[in-house]
Motif scaffolding. Structure first.
Motif, PDB file in Angstrom:
ATOM      1  N   SER A  81      46.843  47.135  53.311  1.00 26.10           N
ATOM      2  CA  SER A  81      47.414  45.798  53.413  1.00 26.10           C
ATOM      3  C   SER A  81      46.444  44.718  52.946  1.00 26.10           C
ATOM      4  O   SER A  81      46.856  43.609  52.597  1.00 26.10           O
ATOM      5  N   ALA A  82      45.144  45.049  52.931  1.00 27.64           N
ATOM      6  CA  ALA A  82      44.131  44.075  52.501  1.00 27.64           C
ATOM      7  C   ALA A  82      43.889  44.101  50.993  1.00 27.64           C
ATOM      8  O   ALA A  82      43.172  43.232  50.479  1.00 27.64           O
ATOM      9  N   LEU A  83      44.469  45.061  50.288  1.00 26.72           N
ATOM     10  CA  LEU A  83      44.173  45.189  48.856  1.00 26.72           C
ATOM     11  C   LEU A  83      44.466  43.917  48.047  1.00 26.72           C
ATOM     12  O   LEU A  83      43.683  43.565  47.160  1.00 26.72           O
ATOM     13  N   PRO A  84      45.591  43.214  48.284  1.00 27.24           N
ATOM     14  CA  PRO A  84      45.778  41.957  47.524  1.00 27.24           C
ATOM     15  C   PRO A  84      44.650  40.955  47.741  1.00 27.24           C
ATOM     16  O   PRO A  84      44.194  40.323  46.793  1.00 27.24           O
ATOM     17  N   SER A  85      44.197  40.817  48.982  1.00 30.65           N
ATOM     18  CA  SER A  85      43.094  39.896  49.259  1.00 30.65           C
ATOM     19  C   SER A  85      41.796  40.389  48.627  1.00 30.65           C
ATOM     20  O   SER A  85      40.998  39.590  48.122  1.00 30.65           O
ATOM     21  N   ILE A  86      41.585  41.701  48.644  1.00 34.42           N
ATOM     22  CA  ILE A  86      40.372  42.254  48.050  1.00 34.42           C
ATOM     23  C   ILE A  86      40.357  41.994  46.548  1.00 34.42           C
ATOM     24  O   ILE A  86      39.323  41.618  45.975  1.00 34.42           O
ATOM     25  N   PHE A  87      41.503  42.162  45.902  1.00 36.23           N
ATOM     26  CA  PHE A  87      41.561  41.917  44.464  1.00 36.23           C
ATOM     27  C   PHE A  87      41.359  40.436  44.154  1.00 36.23           C
ATOM     28  O   PHE A  87      40.770  40.090  43.128  1.00 36.23           O
ATOM     29  N   ILE A  92      49.548  45.245  38.127  1.00 34.71           N
ATOM     30  CA  ILE A  92      50.125  46.579  37.924  1.00 34.71           C
ATOM     31  C   ILE A  92      50.113  47.400  39.202  1.00 34.71           C
ATOM     32  O   ILE A  92      51.131  47.995  39.597  1.00 34.71           O
ATOM     33  N   LEU A  93      48.953  47.428  39.875  1.00 34.23           N
ATOM     34  CA  LEU A  93      48.789  48.320  41.016  1.00 34.23           C
ATOM     35  C   LEU A  93      49.381  47.772  42.306  1.00 34.23           C
ATOM     36  O   LEU A  93      49.771  48.549  43.187  1.00 34.23           O
ATOM     37  N   LEU A  94      49.431  46.441  42.420  1.00 34.99           N
ATOM     38  CA  LEU A  94      49.841  45.852  43.694  1.00 34.99           C
ATOM     39  C   LEU A  94      51.159  45.103  43.595  1.00 34.99           C
ATOM     40  O   LEU A  94      51.420  44.198  44.370  1.00 34.99           O
ATOM     41  N   ARG A  95      51.989  45.485  42.650  1.00 39.05           N
ATOM     42  CA  ARG A  95      53.261  44.771  42.481  1.00 39.05           C
ATOM     43  C   ARG A  95      54.120  44.848  43.741  1.00 39.05           C
ATOM     44  O   ARG A  95      54.808  43.905  44.102  1.00 39.05           O
ATOM     45  N   ARG A  96      54.060  45.968  44.444  1.00 39.17           N
ATOM     46  CA  ARG A  96      54.885  46.124  45.653  1.00 39.17           C
ATOM     47  C   ARG A  96      54.407  45.244  46.800  1.00 39.17           C
ATOM     48  O   ARG A  96      55.153  44.979  47.728  1.00 39.17           O
ATOM     49  N   TRP A  97      53.124  44.834  46.745  1.00 36.09           N
ATOM     50  CA  TRP A  97      52.600  43.970  47.814  1.00 36.09           C
ATOM     51  C   TRP A  97      52.985  42.508  47.606  1.00 36.09           C
ATOM     52  O   TRP A  97      52.873  41.715  48.522  1.00 36.09           O
ATOM     53  N   ARG A  98      53.389  42.160  46.386  1.00 38.54           N
ATOM     54  CA  ARG A  98      53.654  40.770  46.066  1.00 38.54           C
ATOM     55  C   ARG A  98      55.081  40.396  46.425  1.00 38.54           C
ATOM     56  O   ARG A  98      56.020  41.113  46.102  1.00 38.54           O
ATOM     57  N   ASP A  99      55.215  39.246  47.065  1.00 37.33           N
ATOM     58  CA  ASP A  99      56.562  38.771  47.432  1.00 37.33           C
ATOM     59  C   ASP A  99      57.237  38.055  46.296  1.00 37.33           C
ATOM     60  O   ASP A  99      58.461  38.057  46.186  1.00 37.33           O
TER      61      ASP A  99
END
Length: 243
Positions: free
Chosen positions: A156-162, A232-239
């Motif tokens: 769940s932290a991956l978007p913030s990490i990126f 590419i990798l975090l598209r599912r995390w994005r609203d």
């Protein structure tokens, strides 16, 4: 489509004005080389400059990789240290590191230090921002703290990490350049900043501009690659929907 090309048109117009101003005002290349001469110099000295760019870029990437792998584990222990390092002028730290470390290790240390705080702070915010209900569900299911960390909090932290990595990428490049400048002044350097210092001593102004141009391209490339991986990798995390 036209709106997306607006920055490119603005950049092209700025370069054209630069070229025209140098020609009309007859400014010597030793004071302000035109863009055409900078590109020609970059092409003529491509082997040396690209080798130096690879050195600088590699140091910045290695620093980011180390921070990415360690940041979830360092929050509580090193956050006060990170804040102290963030407000300390790097140009004052680099010469000290060169006393105790090899030049390449000192450059890597400077790059990691300057990029440390944004990566750490964004990672910490992301780890703390995991859905509280899901955390409680994991605990009810008997999950260990390590399982909660690696199976819930870290994903769940991956978007913030990126986000932290995108910020840290540019800062790592700045840190590498600052350390290379200090190493170059001591006659021990390599990389793009060393080439800039060397060209400055020899009054090769077009070479200096060519190295700075290559350094800018490295920064843009770093940011672009990380932004692309994020998308590419975090598209599912994005609203937000894709546009």
């Amino acid at each position: 489509m036209i709106a997306r090309l607006t920055p490119l048109w603005a950049l092209a117009a700025l370069l054209a004005l630069w070229e025209l101003a140098v020609a009309l005002l007859k400014i010597p290349a030793s004071q302000l080389p035109p863009p055409s001469l900078i590109v020609a110099t970059l092409y003529a000295q491509a082997p040396q400059l690209l080798d130096a760019a690879a050195t600088t870029l590699g140091e910045a990437l290695l620093a980011l990789a180390l921070l990415f792998s360690l940041s979830p584990l360092l929050e509580r222990a090193f956050l006060p240290v990170a804040v102290a390092l963030q407000v300390t002028p790097l140009i004052a730290v680099a010469p000290l590191l060169l006393i105790y470390l090899e030049p390449r290790a000192a450059v890597l240390a400077c790059a990691a230090l300057v990029a440390f705080f944004p990566v750490l702070s964004n990672a910490a915010a992301g780890l703390r921002g995991a859905d509280r209900g899901l955390v409680e569900l994991f605990r009810l299911k008997g999950a260990s703290r390590a399982a909660i960390l690696f199976r819930l909090r870290l994903p769940s932290a991956l978007p913030s990490i990126f986000t932290g990595l995108r910020i840290g990428a540019g800062l790592a490049l700045i840190g590498a350049v600052a350390a290379e400048l200090a190493a170059g002044a001591a006659g021990q350097g390599e990389g793009l900043a060393f080439r800039i210092v060397e060209a400055g001593y020899r009054l090769k102004v077009p070479t200096m501009y060519a190295a700075v141009l290559l350094l800018c391209l490295c920064g843009v490339a770093l940011y672009g690659v990380l932004a692309g991986l994020d998308r590419i990798l975090l598209r599912r995390w994005r609203d937000e929907p894709d546009v």
